[in-house]
Design a protein around this motif. Structure first.
Motif, PDB file in Angstrom:
ATOM      1  N   GLY A 126       0.533  -1.182  -0.135  1.00 43.29           N
ATOM      2  CA  GLY A 126       0.141   0.354  -0.165  1.00 43.29           C
ATOM      3  C   GLY A 126       0.942   0.937   0.448  1.00 43.29           C
ATOM      4  N   GLU A 127       0.643   2.207   1.235  1.00 43.27           N
ATOM      5  CA  GLU A 127       1.323   3.511   1.427  1.00 43.27           C
ATOM      6  C   GLU A 127       2.673   2.713   1.652  1.00 43.27           C
ATOM      7  N   ARG A 128       3.274   1.862   2.781  1.00 49.42           N
ATOM      8  CA  ARG A 128       4.472   1.181   2.681  1.00 49.42           C
ATOM      9  C   ARG A 128       5.456   1.155   1.681  1.00 49.42           C
ATOM     10  N   ALA A 129       6.540   1.372   1.356  1.00 52.57           N
ATOM     11  CA  ALA A 129       8.199   0.756   0.538  1.00 52.57           C
ATOM     12  C   ALA A 129       8.942   0.205   1.348  1.00 52.57           C
ATOM     13  N   VAL A 130       9.404  -0.896   1.049  1.00 55.21           N
ATOM     14  CA  VAL A 130       9.999  -1.723   1.704  1.00 55.21           C
ATOM     15  C   VAL A 130      11.306  -2.116   0.676  1.00 55.21           C
ATOM     16  N   ASP A 131      12.705  -1.324   0.758  1.00 52.41           N
ATOM     17  CA  ASP A 131      13.433  -1.429   0.086  1.00 52.41           C
ATOM     18  C   ASP A 131      14.458  -2.145   0.261  1.00 52.41           C
ATOM     19  N   THR A 132      15.336  -3.414  -0.261  1.00 54.71           N
ATOM     20  CA  THR A 132      16.176  -4.241   0.383  1.00 54.71           C
ATOM     21  C   THR A 132      17.754  -4.372  -0.226  1.00 54.71           C
ATOM     22  N   PHE A 133      19.044  -3.927   0.335  1.00 54.15           N
ATOM     23  CA  PHE A 133      19.855  -3.536  -0.528  1.00 54.15           C
ATOM     24  C   PHE A 133      21.153  -4.570  -0.381  1.00 54.15           C
ATOM     25  N   TYR A 134      21.493  -5.467  -0.946  1.00 55.61           N
ATOM     26  CA  TYR A 134      22.737  -5.843  -0.328  1.00 55.61           C
ATOM     27  C   TYR A 134      24.030  -5.563  -0.722  1.00 55.61           C
ATOM     28  N   VAL A 135      24.704  -5.021  -0.434  1.00 52.29           N
ATOM     29  CA  VAL A 135      25.786  -4.115  -0.343  1.00 52.29           C
ATOM     30  C   VAL A 135      27.158  -4.517   0.211  1.00 52.29           C
ATOM     31  N   THR A 136      28.015  -3.578  -0.568  1.00 58.03           N
ATOM     32  CA  THR A 136      29.540  -4.270   0.346  1.00 58.03           C
ATOM     33  C   THR A 136      30.026  -2.702   0.584  1.00 58.03           C
ATOM     34  N   ASP A 137      31.439  -2.447   0.875  1.00 54.54           N
ATOM     35  CA  ASP A 137      32.184  -1.201   0.303  1.00 54.54           C
ATOM     36  C   ASP A 137      32.961  -1.665  -1.077  1.00 54.54           C
ATOM     37  N   LEU A 138      33.408  -0.761  -1.709  1.00 60.87           N
ATOM     38  CA  LEU A 138      34.107  -0.987  -2.557  1.00 60.87           C
ATOM     39  C   LEU A 138      35.212  -1.557  -2.781  1.00 60.87           C
ATOM     40  N   LEU A 139      35.631  -1.930  -1.462  1.00 53.72           N
ATOM     41  CA  LEU A 139      36.636  -3.349  -2.043  1.00 53.72           C
ATOM     42  C   LEU A 139      35.897  -4.926  -1.489  1.00 53.72           C
ATOM     43  N   GLY A 140      34.939  -4.840  -2.146  1.00 57.90           N
ATOM     44  CA  GLY A 140      33.874  -6.029  -1.451  1.00 57.90           C
ATOM     45  C   GLY A 140      33.307  -6.207   0.309  1.00 57.90           C
ATOM     46  N   GLY A 141      34.087  -5.357   0.874  1.00 58.88           N
ATOM     47  CA  GLY A 141      34.227  -5.904   2.375  1.00 58.88           C
ATOM     48  C   GLY A 141      32.659  -5.862   3.095  1.00 58.88           C
ATOM     49  N   LYS A 142      31.859  -5.689   4.232  1.00 60.39           N
ATOM     50  CA  LYS A 142      31.008  -5.436   4.149  1.00 60.39           C
ATOM     51  C   LYS A 142      31.687  -4.576   5.594  1.00 60.39           C
ATOM     52  N   ILE A 143      30.611  -3.571   5.529  1.00 65.96           N
ATOM     53  CA  ILE A 143      30.272  -2.181   6.376  1.00 65.96           C
ATOM     54  C   ILE A 143      29.842  -2.659   7.838  1.00 65.96           C
ATOM     55  N   ASP A 144      31.322  -2.409   8.650  1.00 65.77           N
ATOM     56  CA  ASP A 144      30.934  -3.001   9.993  1.00 65.77           C
ATOM     57  C   ASP A 144      31.416  -2.048  10.794  1.00 65.77           C
ATOM     58  N   SER A 145      31.733  -0.941  10.353  1.00 66.11           N
ATOM     59  CA  SER A 145      32.186   0.434  11.582  1.00 66.11           C
ATOM     60  C   SER A 145      31.786   1.085  11.370  1.00 66.11           C
ATOM     61  N   ALA A 146      31.426   1.067  13.209  1.00 65.45           N
ATOM     62  CA  ALA A 146      29.724   1.383  13.745  1.00 65.45           C
ATOM     63  C   ALA A 146      29.905   3.276  13.207  1.00 65.45           C
ATOM     64  N   ALA A 147      30.526   3.571  12.904  1.00 68.13           N
ATOM     65  CA  ALA A 147      30.698   5.048  12.590  1.00 68.13           C
ATOM     66  C   ALA A 147      30.493   4.778  11.297  1.00 68.13           C
ATOM     67  N   ARG A 148      30.704   4.444  10.195  1.00 72.84           N
ATOM     68  CA  ARG A 148      29.693   4.460   8.799  1.00 72.84           C
ATOM     69  C   ARG A 148      28.893   4.130   8.285  1.00 72.84           C
ATOM     70  N   VAL A 149      28.467   2.955   9.486  1.00 70.60           N
ATOM     71  CA  VAL A 149      27.154   2.404   9.570  1.00 70.60           C
ATOM     72  C   VAL A 149      25.777   3.512  10.271  1.00 70.60           C
ATOM     73  N   LYS A 150      26.385   4.026  10.942  1.00 74.23           N
ATOM     74  CA  LYS A 150      25.878   5.996  11.179  1.00 74.23           C
ATOM     75  C   LYS A 150      25.700   6.734  10.483  1.00 74.23           C
ATOM     76  N   SER A 151      26.818   6.683   9.284  1.00 75.96           N
ATOM     77  CA  SER A 151      26.936   7.795   8.568  1.00 75.96           C
ATOM     78  C   SER A 151      25.429   7.252   7.627  1.00 75.96           C
ATOM     79  N   LEU A 152      25.611   6.003   7.358  1.00 73.21           N
ATOM     80  CA  LEU A 152      24.913   5.222   6.234  1.00 73.21           C
ATOM     81  C   LEU A 152      23.235   5.794   6.197  1.00 73.21           C
ATOM     82  N   GLU A 153      23.080   5.356   7.466  1.00 72.59           N
ATOM     83  CA  GLU A 153      21.418   5.524   8.536  1.00 72.59           C
ATOM     84  C   GLU A 153      21.716   6.555   7.709  1.00 72.59           C
ATOM     85  N   LYS A 154      22.052   7.658   8.129  1.00 72.09           N
ATOM     86  CA  LYS A 154      21.860   9.715   8.458  1.00 72.09           C
ATOM     87  C   LYS A 154      21.416   9.865   6.796  1.00 72.09           C
TER      88      LYS A 154
END
Length: 918
Positions: free
Chosen positions: A875-903
């Motif tokens: 309905g009015e709600r969209a749920v978009d899911t992304f499978y991502v890595t950093d540019l070197l192919g690794g997971k994004i696990d730095s807390a600061a990076r995750v917070k910046s990404l969320e914002k």
């Protein structure tokens, strides 16, 4: 003179006809100029009309549930305006001192105006009646009065007929016949009106009752079909919808035509309603009229569809308050649907009375299927319908309140409306006489629920009789409860009953074409009782202020043993209710090519039987949401998840079938293309293993043709309509570079496309191969050549950076009016455990055009690589899911990076300072 408005309080505060008459006489005395007189009259009446509407609107706000008074007040106001304008026209605009017998005019109110029921913007339906063919004077008077009403801003539905023309039109046209049936004298020549009424009775009504009833019921059925054929659609039409005002009008019309009653209370004397049913009629009509008046006031026009954007405002105007777990608007709509249900109950009993009056002895007037059962256990047959031998039959043994429905199901019988009425009346015995604890009653209910015949119809009868909610009190709490969102089309009880009906259809092979896997699986399920009970209970805890899956699972532990299920069956039902959303959430929001997704899902499911049950429950739950919600794309995703999870549960977690599956897909794709071994091997080796797992065979074949046609070109775009998935497959082969995904998404949106799924692959030689499933704004594939050309051109322009994407997209993104009634606070979830290789980001936000592009742009700015995107809308709600890595192919696990990404993602989703970040 009509006594219709005798109970209307302070009528002169609405309009003072005597005072206005004096002012109009003064206007006539001031000038002999017809034009000046007319303009002054219109100005005076316009002011009076505005003041009258304001007074009525004020009264409605003061007493927001008094719909009948508001509707009568409006009709009273129009009456006085019509009378004043008629007198002024006849006396001062076109006076005639020596009128002939043919120069007489009667003004008749017809339709809703004739009934004295008018919402603020209802049409003014009037008829001008003359004794014979119109003279030049009557033509002048009628025309002048119509122009006056139009100049006052009224929407007038009118007819001008002689007495003979009126009778002839009534005989020929059902609409005219119905309108005149409600004809009411307003002003003019009273003798002429009385003559017309007498002739209408003698020449149109007399002897034609059966034909009129049959025509009105056929008209009603056609109207219901057009409006969705359910009382429980969440955006109902207050006037024309099933359970709306028009259904009540139909009962009155029928009663009036047969017995010539003038008012609804007279239907009691005519034997078509009881005193109790009359009160029911009055309550429902009063409420529906109130809703319609508020609706017209808020819309500023004649509007009868109770859409989401009006529901919240009317709930506030009618002073509904919030309650724990239930918003004010949900409480308002629950009462609306209870009244709509009440209208349905009235219709059934009214038609039963009618049947008794019109039918020949031992026969039915209204059509029915007649079946002859064996044992009736004391119940009797009344012209093929299950009936009661006496009014105290339920009281003597209250278990019969359940048994009557079990017998109706077993023998395929209708239940006599009088028996239904008695069941409604005696439903309280279920509580007072301990029927819920009776083993026989519980066994009979379980027989109906799990019936191999037509459980949906019989359970709906039980619900309409009020038995279902009394016998299963937790179900009673969701009766008529709406779900205030754009996804669900029906109330919770209607959704549940429809889901049970779909389950029976699947089990009986009636939906094999739509649901081949579910149909096959139903034959393998060990316990039918478990799946039927799970469907019954899956939404039973909605509106309780918590997670309905968790609360429902707890309820199942209490309800199932009472209804006779074993401990093992109860545990399985409880698990199914707890996880009934798991399969759809996994299939629609996660990457099924990521083996960790399958492992995590299988770990929760744990057994092949639970997997089978969960698939069937998921299918009927989605399908019962409403028309257009189920599609072939969802079927494919659920099938993929089922197959992969079934393999894991059968073979364990070693994924031993992976190599075989890849080999099978290559073999199937080659056969589909009819390609030689050498050419196929050359193309196939360019694609990594993960690609072969991720894509279905049809997409692989289309991709290989696409790669072959591209040759050495730096960019190649192709679009292929895919009717099976109800979308167009858009394929882009390009040199890989940052921002590729968001630019393609932007181009697709600019061409008017909505992306429902996206997979991003990288070939072994470093090219990006991106697959998008795209639909047009109406949810259909792009399949015309010019549409596909526009789509391709828009992607090329976006990739070549020929135009500024964001300003163009913002200019295009017009909000949807209905969606404005909702506020979805954006949420961002970053999960590093859902996949072994990728960081999984899920964004929940208000759906709007180009949302995916803006989220993809935020990911690009955050310097992450998108590997797959999965788009789901509710309905009015969209749920978009992304499978991502950093540019070197690794997971994004730095807390600061995750917070910046969320914002960044929250900003792109349109967050404000009140939103949460999870």
């Amino acid at each position: 003179m009509s006594d219709l408005f005798d109970k209307l309080p302070q009528r002169r505060a609405i309009i003072d006809r005597r005072k206005l008459g004096e002012q109009l006489a003064a206007i006539a005395a001031e000038t002999n100029d017809t034009g000046q007189r007319r303009r002054a009259m219109v100005a005076l009446l316009k002011e009076a009309l505005g003041a009258g509407h304001s007074e009525i609107a004020h009264r409605l706000l003061e007493a927001p549930s008094h719909g009948r008074l508001a509707a009568q007040a409006t009709a009273f106001l129009i009456d006085q305006i019509v009378r004043l304008s008629h007198d002024f026209t006849v006396d001062h605009l076109y006076p005639s001192g020596n009128r002939s017998a043919g120069e007489r005019i009667t003004v008749i109110a017809v339709g809703g105006y004739g009934r004295g029921e008018m919402a603020p913007h209802s049409d003014v339906d009037i008829g001008f009646l003359t004794p014979f063919k119109q003279t030049s004077w009557t033509e002048q008077v009628i025309e002048a009065q119509l122009y006056t009403l139009w100049d006052l801003g009224l929407k007038v539905g009118h007819s001008s007929r002689s007495l003979e023309e009126m009778i002839r039109a009534a005989k020929e046209d059902l609409t005219v016949r119905t309108a005149l049936l409600e004809g009411r004298f307003v002003w003019g020549d009273r003798d002429l009106y009385d003559q017309a009424a007498a002739r209408f009775d003698a020449e149109v009504v007399a002897g034609n009752a059966r034909a009129f009833v049959a025509d009105k019921l056929a008209e009603r059925d056609e109207r219901h079909k057009k409006m969705g054929d359910s009382r429980y659609v969440v955006e109902p039409n207050v006037k024309e919808g099933k359970g709306g005002l028009r259904d009540l009008h139909t009962l009155f019309w029928i009663g009036k035509f047969i017995h010539r009653v003038r008012t609804v209370p007279e239907l009691v004397d005519a034997g078509l309603l009881t005193a109790r049913e009359l009160r029911q009629f009055a309550r429902a009509e009063n409420f529906l009229l109130a809703v319609r008046c508020h609706l017209h006031t808020l819309a500023g026009r004649a509007e009868d569809r109770l859409t989401f954007d009006f529901q919240r405002e009317i709930a506030a105007r009618m002073q509904f308050a919030e309650r724990p777990g239930k918003s004010a608007v949900e409480r308002f709509m629950q009462l609306y649907f209870l009244h709509a249900k009440s209208v349905g109950d009235l219709t059934g009993t009214f038609l039963a009375h009618l049947d008794d009056q019109l039918a020949a002895r031992g026969r039915r007037f209204l059509p029915s299927i007649r079946r002859r059962p064996g044992k009736l256990n004391g119940f009797v047959l009344d012209r093929g319908r299950l009936a009661l031998p006496s009014d105290d039959f339920f009281e003597a043994d209250p278990v019969r309140l359940i048994e009557i429905f079990a017998l109706a199901d077993k023998y395929g019988l209708e239940i006599h409306p009088q028996a239904m009425r008695q069941a409604r009346h005696d439903a309280k015995l279920i509580e007072t006489q301990g029927v819920r604890r009776d083993a026989r009653a519980n066994a009979l209910f379980l027989d109906v629920l799990t019936s191999p015949r037509d459980p949906e119809t019989v359970l709906r009868w039980m619900n309409e009789a009020g038995i279902f909610g009394r016998f299963v009190p937790d179900f009673g709490r969701v009766v008529a409860q709406m779900q205030f969102d754009m996804y669900h089309h029906y109330t919770v009880d209607e959704h549940t009953i429809r889901a049970i009906g779909l389950l029976a259809d699947i089990e009986q092979n009636r939906l094999k074409g739509d649901h081949p896997l579910s149909t096959a699986i139903m034959q393998q399920i060990h316990s039918r009782r478990v799946i039927y009970m799970a469907v019954l209970l899956h939404d039973i805890a909605k509106g309780r202020g918590g997670d309905h899956s968790i609360l429902g699972a707890e309820l199942a532990l209490r309800v199932c043993p009472r209804l006779g299920l074993t401990a093992a069956e109860t545990e399985t039902v409880s698990w199914l209710v707890r996880y009934h959303l798991l399969m759809s959430a996994t299939a629609f929001k996660r990457d099924l090519a990521d083996f960790k997704t399958i492992l995590d899902f299988a770990q929760v499911v744990q057994s092949p039987e639970r997997l089978r049950l969960l698939l069937v429950l998921t299918v009927v739950d989605i399908r019962a949401v409403g028309p257009g919600v189920w599609n072939s794309w969802k079927r494919q995703l659920l099938t993929e998840l089922y197959d992969a999870a079934e393999e894991v549960l059968r073979l364990g977690h070693k994924q031993r079938g992976r190599e075989q599956r890849i080999a099978n897909k290559k073999e199937d794709a080659q056969a589909l293309l009819g390609m030689g071994d050498k050419d196929f091997a050359k193309l196939a080796k360019r694609l990594p293993e993960s690609y072969w797992i991720a894509e279905p065979v049809e997409v692989i074949a289309a991709n290989l043709v696409h790669i072959q046609k591209a040759g050495s070109a730096p960019l190649h775009i192709a679009a292929v309509p895919d009717d099976d998935r109800g979308a167009t497959l858009v394929m882009v082969l390009a040199a890989d570079h940052p921002g590729l995904f968001y630019r393609i998404a932007g181009g697709i949106h600019l061409a008017g496309g909505n992306i429902i799924d996206a997979r991003i692959h990288t070939t072994r030689d470093g090219l990006a191969l991106d697959n998008f499933l795209v639909q047009d704004p109406l949810g259909r594939p792009f399949d015309e050549a010019d549409q596909i050309a526009r789509l391709t051109r828009a992607i090329e322009d976006a990739l070549a950076n020929r135009q500024k994407l964001l300003p163009k997209l913002e200019a295009r993104a017009l909000p949807r009016a209905r969606a404005e009634a909702f506020r979805v606070a954006p949420n961002v979830f970053v999960d590093n455990k859902a996949s072994n290789r990728f960081t999984v980001i899920e964004v929940n936000a208000q759906d709007r055009p180009a949302l995916l592009n803006q989220l993809a742009h935020a990911l690009f700015q955050s310097k992450v690589t998108v590997h797959s995107a999965h788009v789901a809308t509710y309905g009015e709600r969209a749920v978009d899911t992304f499978y991502v890595t950093d540019l070197l192919g690794g997971k994004i696990d730095s807390a600061a990076r995750v917070k910046s990404l969320e914002k960044r993602l929250l900003d792109a989703a349109g967050a404000d300072e009140e939103v949460e970040v999870a």
